[in-house]
Design an enzyme around this catalytic site. Structure first.
Site, PDB file in Angstrom:
ATOM      1  N   GLY A 119      19.938  24.543  16.349  1.00 32.82           N
ATOM      2  CA  GLY A 119      21.152  23.713  17.065  1.00 32.82           C
ATOM      3  C   GLY A 119      22.477  23.694  16.010  1.00 32.82           C
ATOM      4  CB  THR A 152      27.559  27.657  19.219  1.00 36.70           C
ATOM      5  OG1 THR A 152      25.971  28.407  18.668  1.00 36.70           O
ATOM      6  CG2 THR A 152      27.658  27.786  20.570  1.00 36.70           C
ATOM      7  CE  LYS A 193      13.906  29.913  13.049  1.00 32.89           C
ATOM      8  NZ  LYS A 193      13.431  29.102  14.260  1.00 32.89           N
ATOM      9  N   GLY A 205      16.507  25.221  10.200  1.00 33.40           N
ATOM     10  CA  GLY A 205      18.012  24.592  10.599  1.00 33.40           C
ATOM     11  C   GLY A 205      18.602  23.821   9.446  1.00 33.40           C
ATOM     12  CE  LYS A 237      16.029  32.204  13.583  1.00 29.31           C
ATOM     13  NZ  LYS A 237      17.820  31.843  14.439  1.00 29.31           N
ATOM     14  CB  ILE A 250      14.020  21.371   7.571  1.00 24.82           C
ATOM     15  CG1 ILE A 250      13.727  20.324   8.905  1.00 24.82           C
ATOM     16  CG2 ILE A 250      13.538  21.062   6.041  1.00 24.82           C
ATOM     17  CD1 ILE A 250      13.074  21.074   9.423  1.00 24.82           C
TER      18      ILE A 250
END
Length: 376
Positions: free
Chosen positions: A286, A12, A190, A119, A90, A121
């Site tokens: 996403g 994806t 993370k 994501g 990650k 940010i």
């Protein structure tokens, strides 16, 4: 001429990155590593990674495969071949960050990891920018959209954990096996990456980690009566040549920004010596936000506007004493040194995150549904 890119993985995120590059004159996906034929693609499709590594026209390798191996080996071989690497993985960065950083420095290339945390940010770039002037003294934040969605929906709809988790899985927010999210492993990766960048240290891997697997509606009601709600946070602090990090549920005031982050959004905060507190808010996961972050890293690499160098040379000592708080533990028996907080819940004052996790482990031996949260 456009820069040639090899894309490792076409799921994806990889497929969205490919679409974002289509029609651009500055970026060209020249090759895709895939185990099966992809006749819909106009570029070279190969299952032979040697073909990519040996190709001198490939400037950047974008790795979006996920997992540790073969991603680790592929990233190392790309760096050793003098190719820049951009990754959203990650797990592999948290496990091998120092090794990748040293290899990149040795071979005069850069490792870009923006998409691995937060994501879309610009969190990693924000930390790097702050560190050009300041020392980052602490960070904390909601780094996992799945767990935030679960807590948000439990509060909004008055639903039970299992019901909301099933809904999150049906919407694609949670995996069929949600352990990495609800047990805090995703946030751990993370947090390790964030601490490494923020504190310029190869972050300790064996850190206290607690998740929200045992969070109940009754827990949220209990904290709500006291003007609090629960969020799963990754946290870190450094001071006087020492640092500490942890991942744990934290009971935050209902009026705080963290308490009001909706759905699957993220909110991460850093504190630095002169700029003070900075907050970064946005979609934390996403294909669209993550693909966007990968393109941003590729553009930074191509244009030379950012060339990260992570040398982890400060040699900070890991000191769990730096992260202390009071904790509420819901369990069928009172933990050692605790006092009553509510029926079936106990307050333990001023202990380290590591000690609190040890108390939870002890409680879980007799009560598999025990739950812990730090008081902000």
């Amino acid at each position: 001429f456009p820069v040639n890119i090899a894309l490792l993985g076409f799921g994806t995120v990889g497929s969205h990155f490919y679409k974002l590059c289509e029609g651009r004159t500055d970026l060209h996906v020249a090759a895709v590593l895939s185990r099966r034929p992809r006749p819909e693609l106009t570029c070279t499709v190969t299952a032979d990674y040697d073909e990519i590594v040996r190709d001198p026209s490939i400037d950047i390798v974008v790795e979006v495969m996920g997992g540790i191996e073969p991603a680790h080996a592929f990233i190392m071989r790309a760096l050793e071949a003098g190719k820049h690497v951009v990754t959203s993985n990650k797990a592999v960065v948290a496990a091998h960050f120092a090794e990748f950083a040293a290899c990149a420095l040795e071979h005069g290339v850069s490792l870009f990891i923006e998409a691995s945390v937060g994501g879309g940010i610009p969190w990693i770039a924000g930390i790097e920018k702050a560190r050009r002037v300041d020392e980052v003294t602490s960070f904390s934040g909601i780094m996992n959209g799945t767990t935030n969605y679960i807590v948000y929906a439990m509060l909004k709809d008055g639903a039970d954990f299992g019901e909301v988790l099933a809904e999150a899985q049906s919407l694609g927010y949670a995996e069929r096996d949600p352990s990495a999210d609800i047990d805090g492993i995703d946030v751990k990766n993370k947090t390790v990456i964030t601490a490494s960048v923020a504190f310029d240290v190869a972050c300790e891997k064996d850190i206290p980690v607690s998740g929200i697997r045992n969070l109940t509606k009754a827990d949220l009601d209990l904290f709500g009566e006291r003007g609090l709600t629960v969020k799963l946070l990754g946290r870190g602090v450094q001071q006087d040549g020492r640092y500490a990090v942890a991942v744990e549920p934290v009971a935050v005031p209902l009026e705080s920004l963290e308490a009001n982050v909706p759905g699957n959004f993220n909110l991460v905060t850093l504190d630095a010596t002169t700029v003070g507190e900075l907050k970064f808010y946005g979609q934390g996961a996403g294909s669209l936000p993550t693909g966007n972050a990968i393109v941003q890293d590729v553009l930074d690499c191509v244009r030379g506007t950012r060339a990260p160098e992570y040398d982890f040379s400060r040699g900070l000592a890991y000191d769990p004493e730096l992260l202390r708080a009071s904790y509420v533990i819901r369990a069928d028996q009172a933990p050692a040194g605790s006092e009553p907080y509510a029926e079936g819940a106990w307050l333990v004052r001023d202990v380290t995150a590591a000690s609190a996790r040890a108390l939870l482990d002890e409680a879980l031996k007799t009560d598999p549904a025990a739950f812990l949260a730090a008081l902000a």
